[in-house]
Write a protein that holds these residues in place. Sequence first.
Motif, PDB file in Angstrom:
ATOM      1  N   PRO B 369       0.820  -1.212   0.000  1.00  0.00           N
ATOM      2  CA  PRO B 369       0.000   0.000   0.000  1.00  0.00           C
ATOM      3  C   PRO B 369       0.860   1.272   0.000  1.00  0.00           C
ATOM      4  O   PRO B 369       0.418   2.310  -0.455  1.00  0.00           O
ATOM      5  CB  PRO B 369      -0.801  -0.106   1.299  1.00  0.00           C
ATOM      6  N   LEU B 370       2.080   1.161   0.524  1.00  0.00           N
ATOM      7  CA  LEU B 370       2.928   2.352   0.642  1.00  0.00           C
ATOM      8  C   LEU B 370       3.988   2.418  -0.452  1.00  0.00           C
ATOM      9  O   LEU B 370       4.896   3.248  -0.391  1.00  0.00           O
ATOM     10  CB  LEU B 370       3.609   2.365   2.023  1.00  0.00           C
ATOM     11  N   HIS B 371       3.933   1.534  -1.437  1.00  0.00           N
ATOM     12  CA  HIS B 371       4.921   1.497  -2.525  1.00  0.00           C
ATOM     13  C   HIS B 371       6.326   1.219  -2.032  1.00  0.00           C
ATOM     14  O   HIS B 371       7.296   1.748  -2.566  1.00  0.00           O
ATOM     15  CB  HIS B 371       4.946   2.807  -3.336  1.00  0.00           C
ATOM     16  N   LEU B 372       6.444   0.431  -0.987  1.00  0.00           N
ATOM     17  CA  LEU B 372       7.782  -0.020  -0.593  1.00  0.00           C
ATOM     18  C   LEU B 372       8.219  -1.104  -1.569  1.00  0.00           C
ATOM     19  O   LEU B 372       7.425  -1.612  -2.349  1.00  0.00           O
ATOM     20  CB  LEU B 372       7.757  -0.584   0.835  1.00  0.00           C
ATOM     21  N   MET B 373       9.530  -1.456  -1.510  1.00  0.00           N
ATOM     22  CA  MET B 373      10.059  -2.476  -2.416  1.00  0.00           C
ATOM     23  C   MET B 373      10.616  -3.655  -1.609  1.00  0.00           C
ATOM     24  O   MET B 373      11.825  -3.773  -1.418  1.00  0.00           O
ATOM     25  CB  MET B 373      11.140  -1.860  -3.305  1.00  0.00           C
ATOM     26  N   PRO B 374       9.719  -4.533  -1.132  1.00  0.00           N
ATOM     27  CA  PRO B 374      10.166  -5.628  -0.254  1.00  0.00           C
ATOM     28  C   PRO B 374      11.278  -6.486  -0.870  1.00  0.00           C
ATOM     29  O   PRO B 374      12.177  -6.928  -0.144  1.00  0.00           O
ATOM     30  CB  PRO B 374       8.891  -6.440  -0.027  1.00  0.00           C
ATOM     31  N   VAL B 375      11.247  -6.701  -2.170  1.00  0.00           N
ATOM     32  CA  VAL B 375      12.283  -7.535  -2.786  1.00  0.00           C
ATOM     33  C   VAL B 375      13.646  -6.879  -2.610  1.00  0.00           C
ATOM     34  O   VAL B 375      14.631  -7.543  -2.264  1.00  0.00           O
ATOM     35  CB  VAL B 375      11.967  -7.826  -4.271  1.00  0.00           C
ATOM     36  N   SER B 376      13.716  -5.581  -2.788  1.00  0.00           N
ATOM     37  CA  SER B 376      14.987  -4.887  -2.624  1.00  0.00           C
ATOM     38  C   SER B 376      15.380  -4.810  -1.151  1.00  0.00           C
ATOM     39  O   SER B 376      16.555  -4.885  -0.809  1.00  0.00           O
ATOM     40  CB  SER B 376      14.894  -3.471  -3.198  1.00  0.00           C
ATOM     41  N   ILE B 377      14.365  -4.675  -0.291  1.00  0.00           N
ATOM     42  CA  ILE B 377      14.649  -4.629   1.149  1.00  0.00           C
ATOM     43  C   ILE B 377      15.248  -5.965   1.596  1.00  0.00           C
ATOM     44  O   ILE B 377      16.197  -6.001   2.367  1.00  0.00           O
ATOM     45  CB  ILE B 377      13.368  -4.296   1.949  1.00  0.00           C
ATOM     46  N   GLU B 378      14.720  -7.072   1.066  1.00  0.00           N
ATOM     47  CA  GLU B 378      15.262  -8.374   1.453  1.00  0.00           C
ATOM     48  C   GLU B 378      16.735  -8.487   1.028  1.00  0.00           C
ATOM     49  O   GLU B 378      17.572  -8.964   1.795  1.00  0.00           O
ATOM     50  CB  GLU B 378      14.451  -9.525   0.847  1.00  0.00           C
TER      51      GLU B 378
END
Lengths: 312, 430
Positions: B369-378
């Motif tokens: 919902p916030l346009h974060l980038m979980p793949v990059s965060i991982e």
Amino acid sequence: MNGLTVAPSPHRSTKLSTSMIMLNVVIALLPSAVAGTVIFGARAALVLLVCIASCVIFEALTRKLMKKEQTISDLSAVVTGLLLGMNLPSSIPIWMAVIGSFVAIVIVKQLFGGIGQNFANPAIVGRIVMMLSFTAFMSSWPVPFWYKLGADVVTGATPLAAGAGSISYIDLFLGNCGGCIGEVCSIALLAGGLYLMAARIISPAAPAAFIGTVALMTLITGGDVLFQILSGGLFLGAFFMATDYATTPLTNKGKVIFGIGCGLITFVIRNYGNYPEGVSFSILIMNLLTPYIDRLTQLTPLGAKKPAAKEA
Amino acid sequence: MKTLSGIHISHDKRTENKETALFPLPDEVLIPMSQHMGAPCEPVVKKGDLVTVGQKIGDTDAFMSAPIHSSVSGEVTAIEDFLNTNGTVCKAVRIKSDGKQTVCPDITPPEITDRDSFIHAVRESGLTGLGGAGFPTHIKLNFDAVKTPIDTLIINAAECEPFITSDYRQLMEDPTDVIEGVLMVQKFLGIPYCKICIEGNKPAAIRLMKEKTADIGAVSVVTLPQQYPQGAEKVIIYTAVKRIVAEGELPSNQGVMVMNVSTVAFIKKYADTGMPLVSRRLTLDGDAMTKNQGNYTVPIGTPVSSLLSYTGAEDAKAVLYGGPMMGITLYDTAQPVLKNNNAVLAFRELKKPKMTECIRCGTCIRTCPLHLMPVSIENAYNARDVEELKKLHVMLCMNCGCCSYACPAHRNLAEINQLAKALIPRPKKK
């Protein structure tokens, strides 16, 4: 009481899986693969099957040698094999197809860490290595329905080599022309691409930018737009290889940049390069730029503040 | 209206028509001193003391806290160490019920005349956010009206988690408490507008609230899209008033205050009766429960094992505080019901498909919902790259779980986000 499962939230998950995505890609490729077999005969089916089988076997063997978990059930090797086969002429000697599969799966995919880790599209590198190594075999094109003409393979030029005006649009659209097994039938590729978009497996961003750029550049330079779009490997590359997850950018903005880059390079190679076709090279070059595109197109989340510059 | 991303998930609101019943009184309650965000309370009773319903048994001078009251009458049998689900240890008061439920004689309706007495009363009620986070309500109410004036009170009745219907029952059974609670907050804190936000999957509640607020110009009802996570604070603020609460900001920085619907209704009830927060409405559901699924008023501190035996779920293999998207798994069924629980769900198993390698499909990015980038965060987390994690703004993550839910490789992205947050040094307090 004990024996309770303790796990991080969320405790629900989608039914979708990697193998289901890959299965959908295979389904989307099938119309074109079938069309290729109809157009170029049983030999085409043999090439496709050899590529698929050798890709799967190479993946299994490499994983075993590297003492890693088997991954062939995710079907990504099937997709690579099918894509590679579709990128070859139906007359290619079988052992060459096996070498292409080796390059794709062992060198490009597994040596770099397997699914999701490869920096370039395995099928594309497989094809390019074959093109540079076996140039004559890779540029000999059986004419459509040659098997109805007699026992011997009759070859001819591809539309791109022959030039605009050499073939009608309707023949280009239906695939009644020389070329790789899976690239000739534009309508089948279009159907497969639209299916993947409807299933939200691929985003239209990269294919639209890729094809759009080729069209625009052709229009500007006064070329035959429809001919350029429908010939060669543009549809196959745009819908199925410029949308590969591992080797293309993550965000839609990045995908558009990727597609435009592919379109420009394809246009330049087609019109000014030594090769009649440039789709493979363009995708490979953009694959290499993908990490940089990703970096430039990082999203700004909702409510993000620039990190404070000064630290006390 | 632009909708933030999210996921579509089955609602499973199977208990929505189950009217709230009183849960049978347990023989014993265990009341932890930390049931809220902030400092834990110190017990103000000792072993052997006799206590009554509503008597204060824990309090502290710490600013960020809320007092704790006994939910039963009976004898304090132990003051013991208690392991919270977040891994911290606090004191807990064990009380053996005498079955009489004698009400504490000190309990009288509070005197509320102005802002200060209102906030004081809310503090004394022990009220914390009943929606799940457990934020002490009196702290939220005590915003700085000069620096951060608030123009809109948002009532969160999204109840976007599957299974849970306790807030829905609040709306359907006691809509007047909700509205009068809202009017009290508006009156004493000087908040001109209120929006009651309900997810579209609760048409009866939307209709009822629209009817009840028809004559109140300052209060309106907003229908939220049917998509998880509508109830997440940042999402509901964006949907209701189109404002973005930035990193490190509170909703008050944007002139809004979000309160859960049951929380605001409790304020009205407390103002009428003076009975502190000693019980709450709870949804009991999940496939391990074989009977009596529904909504109950349960005394705080009731052992979850009592809930399980009442619903025939003794052989549950997983028990959750809260819903399946953000709920916390219990490590022991002896754990008690807490103030911030809105449901206890019991399942035969928590199936998690096998995790496979990331294929970089980008689904996690599209669903955040916030346009974060979980793949990059991982990736940055695996490299322990703190600078990159800051650039990816992982601190914004609300742990709604959409990324993990939608990931076709079934990676624990939401969990990684929380672990990544812990790598980022907290800004020094000024």
